[in-house]
Design a protein around this motif. Structure first.
Motif, mmCIF file in Angstrom:
data_model
loop_
_atom_site.group_PDB
_atom_site.id
_atom_site.type_symbol
_atom_site.label_atom_id
_atom_site.label_comp_id
_atom_site.label_asym_id
_atom_site.label_seq_id
_atom_site.Cartn_x
_atom_site.Cartn_y
_atom_site.Cartn_z
ATOM 1 N N ARG A 40 -23.722 -10.201 12.039
ATOM 2 C CA ARG A 40 -24.211 -11.025 13.154
ATOM 3 C C ARG A 40 -24.391 -12.474 12.726
ATOM 4 O O ARG A 40 -24.172 -13.388 13.521
ATOM 5 N N ALA A 41 -24.794 -12.697 11.468
ATOM 6 C CA ALA A 41 -24.919 -14.069 10.962
ATOM 7 C C ALA A 41 -23.551 -14.742 10.928
ATOM 8 O O ALA A 41 -23.427 -15.927 11.233
ATOM 9 N N LEU A 42 -22.520 -13.999 10.558
ATOM 10 C CA LEU A 42 -21.162 -14.548 10.538
ATOM 11 C C LEU A 42 -20.715 -14.941 11.943
ATOM 12 O O LEU A 42 -20.127 -16.008 12.141
ATOM 13 N N ILE A 43 -21.018 -14.122 12.918
ATOM 14 C CA ILE A 43 -20.647 -14.421 14.304
ATOM 15 C C ILE A 43 -21.349 -15.698 14.771
ATOM 16 O O ILE A 43 -20.725 -16.589 15.364
ATOM 17 N N GLY A 44 -22.644 -15.816 14.500
ATOM 18 C CA GLY A 44 -23.379 -17.030 14.860
ATOM 19 C C GLY A 44 -22.851 -18.255 14.132
ATOM 20 O O GLY A 44 -22.730 -19.340 14.712
ATOM 21 N N PHE A 45 -22.534 -18.085 12.868
ATOM 22 C CA PHE A 45 -21.983 -19.160 12.047
ATOM 23 C C PHE A 45 -20.690 -19.682 12.675
ATOM 24 O O PHE A 45 -20.520 -20.888 12.874
ATOM 25 N N LEU A 46 -19.782 -18.763 12.996
ATOM 26 C CA LEU A 46 -18.500 -19.160 13.574
ATOM 27 C C LEU A 46 -18.667 -19.806 14.954
ATOM 28 O O LEU A 46 -17.971 -20.772 15.277
ATOM 29 N N GLY A 47 -19.615 -19.314 15.735
ATOM 30 C CA GLY A 47 -19.886 -19.922 17.039
ATOM 31 C C GLY A 47 -20.386 -21.350 16.907
ATOM 32 O O GLY A 47 -19.942 -22.244 17.648
ATOM 33 N N ALA A 48 -21.287 -21.585 15.963
ATOM 34 C CA ALA A 48 -21.799 -22.938 15.745
ATOM 35 C C ALA A 48 -20.699 -23.869 15.256
ATOM 36 O O ALA A 48 -20.615 -25.030 15.676
ATOM 37 N N VAL A 49 -19.828 -23.366 14.380
ATOM 38 C CA VAL A 49 -18.707 -24.182 13.898
ATOM 39 C C VAL A 49 -17.808 -24.575 15.069
ATOM 40 O O VAL A 49 -17.399 -25.736 15.190
ATOM 41 N N MET A 50 -17.536 -23.634 15.955
ATOM 42 C CA MET A 50 -16.686 -23.932 17.111
ATOM 43 C C MET A 50 -17.302 -25.025 17.975
ATOM 44 O O MET A 50 -16.599 -25.937 18.419
ATOM 45 N N VAL A 51 -18.597 -24.946 18.224
ATOM 46 C CA VAL A 51 -19.260 -25.964 19.047
ATOM 47 C C VAL A 51 -19.179 -27.330 18.372
ATOM 48 O O VAL A 51 -18.887 -28.338 19.021
ATOM 49 N N LEU A 52 -19.421 -27.392 17.059
ATOM 50 C CA LEU A 52 -19.353 -28.667 16.355
ATOM 51 C C LEU A 52 -17.933 -29.257 16.386
ATOM 52 O O LEU A 52 -17.762 -30.463 16.581
ATOM 53 N N VAL A 53 -16.947 -28.413 16.195
ATOM 54 C CA VAL A 53 -15.559 -28.882 16.256
ATOM 55 C C VAL A 53 -15.258 -29.418 17.652
ATOM 56 O O VAL A 53 -14.638 -30.484 17.817
ATOM 57 N N LEU A 54 -15.700 -28.713 18.691
ATOM 58 C CA LEU A 54 -15.488 -29.173 20.055
ATOM 59 C C LEU A 54 -16.191 -30.512 20.309
ATOM 60 O O LEU A 54 -15.652 -31.395 20.996
ATOM 61 N N LYS A 55 -17.389 -30.679 19.726
ATOM 62 C CA LYS A 55 -18.108 -31.949 19.904
ATOM 63 C C LYS A 55 -17.373 -33.106 19.229
ATOM 64 O O LYS A 55 -17.443 -34.237 19.684
ATOM 65 N N ILE A 56 -16.697 -32.813 18.111
ATOM 66 C CA ILE A 56 -15.923 -33.861 17.446
ATOM 67 C C ILE A 56 -14.678 -34.197 18.276
ATOM 68 O O ILE A 56 -14.357 -35.366 18.495
#
Length: 176
Positions: A157-173
């Motif tokens: 579950r930590a990996l899933i949250g980690f990947l979700g946060a990375v996706m949001v940050l990439v989208l913000k960039i």
């Protein structure tokens, strides 16, 4: 006081994560540095859960030979890494203060619980292994990493949250 803080540990993490994702201002360099640190934290949590048999056996091998709290150290690295990636000093300060306030009490209460479950073994372990910041070499080998134990502890579950946060940050960039 610590018991009230323990009850809000997970909900406050979600609130802080939402604020972080909203107010973050990542750049490619901050993302690279932050993800490196957060990735180390995620690996620490994966490694730790592969050695953890909750309430059945005192974990003293793997990362537990370096620090008594590798899961919390991993969470600290993940949070610190993501706040660096997001480039918001206020969120970093809130994270550091919140982590200290909430996890300081959590760590103390967990030590009391483990002392009750494993009185003699924990007393010896506590004398050899640092509380939070790790030593540079392990004290014992013990059992190896178990992927089955990792899955049983549901750390994916930590990996899933980690990947979700990375996706949001990439989208913000990509889409400021």
């Amino acid at each position: 006081m610590p018991f009230q803080l323990l009850r809000i540990r997970v909900p406050s993490g979600f609130v802080l994560a939402a604020l972080f994702l909203y107010f973050s201002q990542p750049t490619w360099p901050s993302l690279a540095i932050g993800l490196f640190i957060a990735g180390l934290g995620l690996l620490m949590r994966v490694w730790a859960t592969g050695h953890l048999k909750k309430n059945d056996q005192l974990a003293t091998s793997g990362p537990y030979a370096l620090t008594r709290n590798p899961l919390y150290l991993g969470s600290f690295l993940i949070g610190t890494g993501f706040t660096i990636a997001g480039r918001n000093l206020v969120i970093l300060i809130i994270f550091l203060l919140g982590f200290w306030a909430i996890y300081g009490g959590t760590i103390r209460l967990e030590a009391i619980r483990l002392q009750g479950l494993f009185p003699e073994e924990y007393a010896l372990y506590r004398g050899r292994v640092p509380l939070f910041f790790p030593r540079l070499w392990p004290i014992e080998r013990g059992d190896g990493f178990s992927l089955g134990q990792y899955r049983k502890n549901r750390e994916y579950r930590a990996l899933i949250g980690f990947l979700g946060a990375v996706m949001v940050l990439v989208l913000k960039i990509c889409y400021p």
